[in-house]
Structures are given as structure tokens and as C-alpha cells.
Design a protein around this motif. Structure first.
Motif, PDB file in Angstrom:
ATOM      1  N   GLU A   2      48.666  38.756  35.414  1.00  0.00           N
ATOM      2  CA  GLU A   2      47.804  39.884  35.795  1.00  0.00           C
ATOM      3  C   GLU A   2      46.363  39.410  35.984  1.00  0.00           C
ATOM      4  O   GLU A   2      45.667  39.846  36.906  1.00  0.00           O
ATOM      5  N   ALA A   3      45.922  38.511  35.093  1.00  0.00           N
ATOM      6  CA  ALA A   3      44.555  37.997  35.211  1.00  0.00           C
ATOM      7  C   ALA A   3      44.404  37.225  36.524  1.00  0.00           C
ATOM      8  O   ALA A   3      43.391  37.357  37.216  1.00  0.00           O
ATOM      9  N   LEU A  19      46.257  31.431  35.837  1.00  0.00           N
ATOM     10  CA  LEU A  19      45.063  31.167  35.027  1.00  0.00           C
ATOM     11  C   LEU A  19      45.454  31.146  33.550  1.00  0.00           C
ATOM     12  O   LEU A  19      46.074  32.084  33.053  1.00  0.00           O
ATOM     13  N   ASN A  20      45.141  30.070  32.860  1.00  0.00           N
ATOM     14  CA  ASN A  20      45.513  29.944  31.463  1.00  0.00           C
ATOM     15  C   ASN A  20      44.583  28.942  30.786  1.00  0.00           C
ATOM     16  O   ASN A  20      44.916  27.772  30.629  1.00  0.00           O
ATOM     17  N   MET A  29      44.178  39.646  39.382  1.00  0.00           N
ATOM     18  CA  MET A  29      42.867  40.295  39.424  1.00  0.00           C
ATOM     19  C   MET A  29      41.808  39.336  39.978  1.00  0.00           C
ATOM     20  O   MET A  29      40.965  39.712  40.789  1.00  0.00           O
ATOM     21  N   TYR A  30      41.904  38.070  39.540  1.00  0.00           N
ATOM     22  CA  TYR A  30      40.961  37.056  40.022  1.00  0.00           C
ATOM     23  C   TYR A  30      41.061  36.911  41.540  1.00  0.00           C
ATOM     24  O   TYR A  30      40.056  36.919  42.247  1.00  0.00           O
ATOM     25  N   ARG A  59      39.688  39.916  43.504  1.00  0.00           N
ATOM     26  CA  ARG A  59      38.225  39.929  43.603  1.00  0.00           C
ATOM     27  C   ARG A  59      37.724  38.886  44.590  1.00  0.00           C
ATOM     28  O   ARG A  59      36.756  39.095  45.307  1.00  0.00           O
ATOM     29  N   LEU A 113      50.161  38.786  30.820  1.00  0.00           N
ATOM     30  CA  LEU A 113      48.696  38.750  30.723  1.00  0.00           C
ATOM     31  C   LEU A 113      48.076  37.749  31.700  1.00  0.00           C
ATOM     32  O   LEU A 113      47.139  38.069  32.434  1.00  0.00           O
ATOM     33  N   GLU A 114      48.625  36.523  31.741  1.00  0.00           N
ATOM     34  CA  GLU A 114      48.061  35.479  32.580  1.00  0.00           C
ATOM     35  C   GLU A 114      48.289  35.784  34.073  1.00  0.00           C
ATOM     36  O   GLU A 114      47.399  35.562  34.895  1.00  0.00           O
TER      37      GLU A 114
END
Lengths: 363, 199
Positions: free
Chosen positions: B149-150, B110-111, B153-154, B157, B146-147
Motif C-alpha cells: 500500500e505504501a 518499499l521496505n 501511494m508513493y 504521488r 502495509l508495504e
């Protein structure tokens, strides 16, 4: 912590120069305007932070006619010799080395060589917008512990990713946008809470030091109030949820540490609008001195202190107070006029149109 | 300055990642000099990789023909899926020889700055896989930045309601290294992820 020697090649107005400051005390760089005094400090600053504290672009750093500037310095850190090197080309990547190893992270440099800079631009800390004060706090946090650098850069990146997503959404919250926004929001909340807490703790530690310095500099005992004001109430997670409709419409992130403010008052008055130039100047210096004092407490030896043209705006009494307030350690100072009588430099280097003369450099 | 074909070659080489104008020029002159069959072998290799390489329809790893080597290997455990950002990450995980499950390549993380959202990644395909196959565990093996990890997490979920076990690879210290040389972030994460010692 002390710079023992600095070599410049094609940097600013210097073709080739060697600067050897006093390793323990005060070195004064004296010369007329435009002679290159500040450039010497800028070179030291660049080697440690990989950027210009004057905010100058790369082209301005390379001597006209040359295609690259080369800087080299030797620093004494608790008895160990640290070597810094940088090559700044007009185009292409910058090369920086720490002890002959390529520098991968700025934090490695910040950890190896600690430094504080005072410059005339510091007045912006008081007169300028909130971002100048936020940057001041973040810089002090990084100086206190290099680990904080990751916190500051992470927040910046999260915000840029979130803003990009809000732009793409174009005001519409589709389920897909919502799912990704949730993820960036939770990153924002985590980094944001941590940074705000770190800044608040920092402000609490700074307050007594700022008061002490201001009282000495201004010669009056009016209390200086430092208050960190968050841009949200309650927990950040809730605030981000509440701000979401607004954020979607305006395509910016409305709450977070990037919107916080450091409020400074002198007595009952807000310093930004209700203080005289002299008061503001003493306050700006007080803030820097306080941050430097904290950095001294955190480090095993005092950081190198760079004072750029600080006396030009201070009367003799304040100049004297400033010199008395300086913690022990190496100080490099520039001045266009003779330093105030209270200042007794350990070494004086005359700077004249890109050449260093006197005890500190070779002609 | 150069003849048209030579300039065209320099331009094309210069578009490759990590190749600047000077290197492109050097490579082009090298190709000009070498024996024709050597230069032709390069063009054949490029043609072959474009013609014969496909993406595996199951896991989106690079493949030759239909399924990729990982998905075609019947000895691998199909109930275990390791989600990576890039086919190169599969090579990295395979080198460990620790993992005997299957993979799923997202082809990115995701970016939003680069315009990459879930639709640009192979997320829907992962959901379809979870729907059909007997998958019991998904290992989120995206990069620890950061990307990455995001993205992890996405996915966590998104996949949680499906009832499969979701795990994230640990962050920590390189084996055989010294504590004193570890950067404080990595060491901090390693402390966070400490676990009981079996004695």
C-alpha cells in the motif's frame, strides 16, 4: 466460556498432566512455591495467545531434557466444543491448531476463546513506565474487538519502517528520502489517529468501572481519574510535519500513539508516584477488573478469568471484595496459602512438584 | 561427516528458500542415487536459466532473449500498464485472462527495514516509460499489505503530475465464498469499496 480439560506434556515441570477445572465456577490451584501452579495458568494462556503472560522465552517452557512441549485443551464456547493444540519445540516453528486447523492469525484464537489474566506483574500497570499502560489499553481493545489487533500491529510496523528510513537518511532530507517519508508519514497519521481515538473511547468506558472496582477494593471513595494524554496537539498530520526535523536528527518517531500516556490519579495525586503500595495494588486490580468487565459486555458469555497469586498481596477484606467483584463465569486461581475464608471454591486441585492431585486431576 | 562434494551439495541445497538441513540432506542423497543423466538434466536446467534468462529491458519481467513474451505480443494494449511487485504476480494476473495491457515489474516494494527504497525498485524506469510511450493508464497492482500500500501511494504521488490515469486494484471478498467466513478486515474493505448496482 470455560476450559473443560487441559493436557500438558513436557511443559515446564510437568512430564504428563491432566487438569480438569470446574466448568462453571471457581477452581483453586493450591501448592507450595515452585510446584507448577502458575505453569497451569500459563499453559492455558499460551494456547489462547501463543505467548507466555509471564513473558517467558520458549526454552523456559519446555521441560529440561525434552525437545518439545505439547499442550492441548478443550474449551466450551456457548455450548460448542473448541479444541486447542500447540506444539512448542526448542528450535523450529511453533505449531498451533484451532479445531484441528492451523492457526494463521492470533486474532482467530482471540476470537474463538476469550480470556483475561490477572498476575502479580500487574502492579507494573501503576508503578511502571507508560508502555505498560499503553499495552494494557491495546490488549483491552483487542479483547473488545479482534479487529483492533490489525490496528495495533499496523502501527508497530509503520513505526519500524519509519525508524529504519530515518536511520538510512542519517539526518539528511534528500528529495528521495522526503518522498518516501511522506508516504510512511501518511500511513502513520492514518493508523495513529485511529488508534488514539480507539484508546480514548476505551478510557472513557473504563473510567466508571475502574472507580467502582477501586472503591470496593480499597474501601474508600476517592475518585480515580483516568486521562489519556496524546503526545501531540491538534491533528497528527500537522504534528508529524512539525516534528520532522527533530525526528530526522534523533532518528526516532517523536509523536504518535506510541508516545502517549494514560495518566491515573487517585484524588488529586498522581498514582504512580504519590500512592501507597496498597493503593497501587487495588488500582492495578481495579484496572484489570474494569477491562474484564468491558470484555464481558462485548462478548456473549464471560471470558475465562485467570487469577495468578492475587491474594498474596491483599489483606482479607480486599480479597473478599475482589471475590465479590468477580463477574460470573469460569475462574482459575492459584494460591500458595489457604484462600481467604470468603472464597468458596467449586473445586480444589493440589499441585506438588509437577503433579496434580485432588478432585481436578489424576495422580 | 560426508565427503567434501556431498557436503558442498548439501550446503548449497540448504541455502534454497524453504529448504532446511534435513530436506537438503534428503535431496542430496536422492541426487546421489539417481541415474547420472537425471542429475545432469537438473544442472543443465540451472545453467540454462542462468545463461539464457534475462530481464526484459522494457518491463523487467523475466525474458528469454530480448523482449519478454508480454512486451513482444503486438496484440496487447501498450497504453495500459499494470505495475506489480514480482514477475510471479504477472502470472497471477495473466491467469485471470481479464487483462490485455502491458506490465511493469518493480522487483519489490518499499521496505526500509530491508533497505529497499525507490532506488532499489524499477521506479525510474517506469518514469522513463511514461515519458516516451503513449501510456494513458497505470494500474497499481502491488500487494494489499502495509508495504504494498505504501508503494502504491508513493507511485500515485509520483505519477500524478504526469497527467495519466492512476488506478489501484480493489480489495474485497473472494468470489464464490461465504460472507460469514470472511475476516472482518477484508469485509470492512469490501464495504468501503462498494459500488452502485446496474439494474
Amino acid at each position: 466460556m470455560a476450559v473443560t480439560a487441559l493436557w500438558l506434556t513436557d511443559f515446564r515441570c510437568f512430564t504428563e498432566a491432566v487438569f480438569e477445572p470446574d466448568p462453571a465456577g471457581l477452581t483453586v490451584l493450591r501448592g507450595p512455591n515452585g510446584s507448577g501452579k502458575t505453569s497451569i495458568l500459563e499453559a492455558v494462556g499460551w494456547l489462547v495467545t501463543m505467548r507466555s503472560f509471564r513473558g517467558a522465552p520458549r526454552e523456559a517452557l519446555v521441560r529440561t531434557g525434552a525437545d518439545r512441549a505439547i499442550l492441548r485443551a478443550e474449551v466450551d464456547a456457548a455450548g460448542r466444543r473448541v479444541q486447542l493444540e500447540a506444539e512448542i519445540p526448542l528450535t523450529g516453528p511453533v505449531r498451533a491448531q484451532l479445531n484441528r486447523q492451523v492457526v494463521r492469525r492470533r486474532a482467530d484464537l482471540a476470537e474463538a476463546v476469550r480470556m483475561t489474566v490477572f498476575s502479580p506483574d500487574d502492579l507494573q500497570l501503576v508503578q511502571g513506565g507508560p508502555s505498560a499502560r499503553r499495552d494494557f489499553l491495546d490488549e483491552a481493545l483487542v479483547n473488545r474487538h479482534p479487529r483492533n489487533e490489525a490496528l495495533v500491529t499496523d502501527l508497530d510496523r509503520v513505526l519500524r519502517q519509519r525508524t529504519a528510513l530515518l536511520r538510512q537518511a542519517g539526518g539528511r532530507l534528500t528529495p528521495e528520502v522526503e518522498a518516501t517519508l511522506d508516504v510512511w508519514d501518511s500511513r502513520l497519521v492514518r493508523t495513529g489517529e485511529q488508534l488514539a481515538e480507539a484508546r480514548e473511547e476505551l478510557v472513557t468506558s473504563l473510567a466508571p468501572l475502574v472507580n467502582e472496582a477501586y472503591e470496593r477494593l480499597a474501601g474508600v471513595s476517592e475518585p480515580v481519574g483516568l486521562g489519556y494524554r496524546r503526545s501531540w496537539e491538534g491533528d497528527l498530520a500537522g504534528a508529524v510535519v512539525r516534528a520532522r526535523p527533530d525526528d530526522l536528527r534523533r532518528q526516532v518517531t517523536g509523536v504518535g500513539p506510541h508516545r502517549d500516556e494514560l495518566e491515573i490519579t487517585i484524588g488529586p495525586r498522581p498514582s504512580r508516584t504519590h500512592a501507597s503500595q496498597g493503593e497501587q495494588r487495588s488500582l492495578a486490580l481495579g484496572l484489570r477488573l474494569a477491562a474484564h468487565g468491558l470484555a464481558c459486555q462485548a462478548a456473549p458469555e464471560p471470558p475465562v478469568l485467570l487469577l495468578d497469586d492475587v491474594f498474596s498481596e491483599l489483606d482479607p477484606a480486599r480479597s473478599e471484595a475482589l471475590v465479590e467483584l468477580l463477574p460470573p463465569g469460569q475462574v482459575l486461581l492459584t494460591t500458595a496459602t489457604a484462600p481467604p475464608p470468603a472464597v468458596s471454591p467449586d473445586r480444589v486441585v493440589e499441585v506438588a512438584s509437577g503433579r496434580l492431585l485432588g478432585t481436578g486431576g489424576r495422580p | 561427516m560426508y565427503t567434501a562434494p556431498l557436503q558442498a551439495l548439501i550446503d548449497e541445497l540448504g541455502r534454497l528458500p524453504g529448504v532446511g538441513p534435513k530436506s537438503a540432506q534428503r535431496m542430496a542423497f536422492h541426487l546421489l542415487k539417481v541415474a547420472p543423466e537425471d542429475a545432469l538434466r537438473l544442472t543443465e536446467a540451472i545453467t540454462a536459466v542462468k545463461e539464457r534468462t534475462t530481464l526484459c529491458p522494457v518491463c523487467f519481467n523475466v525474458a528469454e532473449g530480448d523482449l519478454c513474451d508480454m512486451c513482444a505480443d503486438t496484440r496487447r494494449d501498450p497504453s495500459l500498464v499494470c505495475v506489480v511487485e514480482d514477475p510471479r504476480d504477472i502470472v497471477a494476473v495473466e491467469k485471470t485472462q481479464e487483462f490485455r495491457g502491458c506490465y511493469h515489474v518493480l522487483h519489490g516494494a518499499l521496505n526500509p527495514i530491508e533497505g529497499i527504497g525507490p532506488d532499489q525498485l524499477r521506479v525510474r524506469e517506469l518514469l522513463t516509460r511514461l515519458d516516451g510511450d503513449a501510456i494513458t493508464e497505470v494500474i497499481l497492482c502491488t500487494n494489499p499489505n502495509l508495504e504494498g500500500e505504501a508503494t502504491a501511494m508513493y507511485l500515485a504521488r509520483l505519477l500524478r503530475p504526469l497527467g495519466v490515469r492512476i488506478t489501484r486494484i480493489a480489495s474485497g471478498l473472494p468470489v464464490g465464498g461465504d460472507l460469514e467466513y470472511a475476516d472482518e478486515l477484508t469485509l470492512g474493505r469490501a464495504l468501503e469499496g462498494r459500488r452502485d448496482v446496474e439494474a
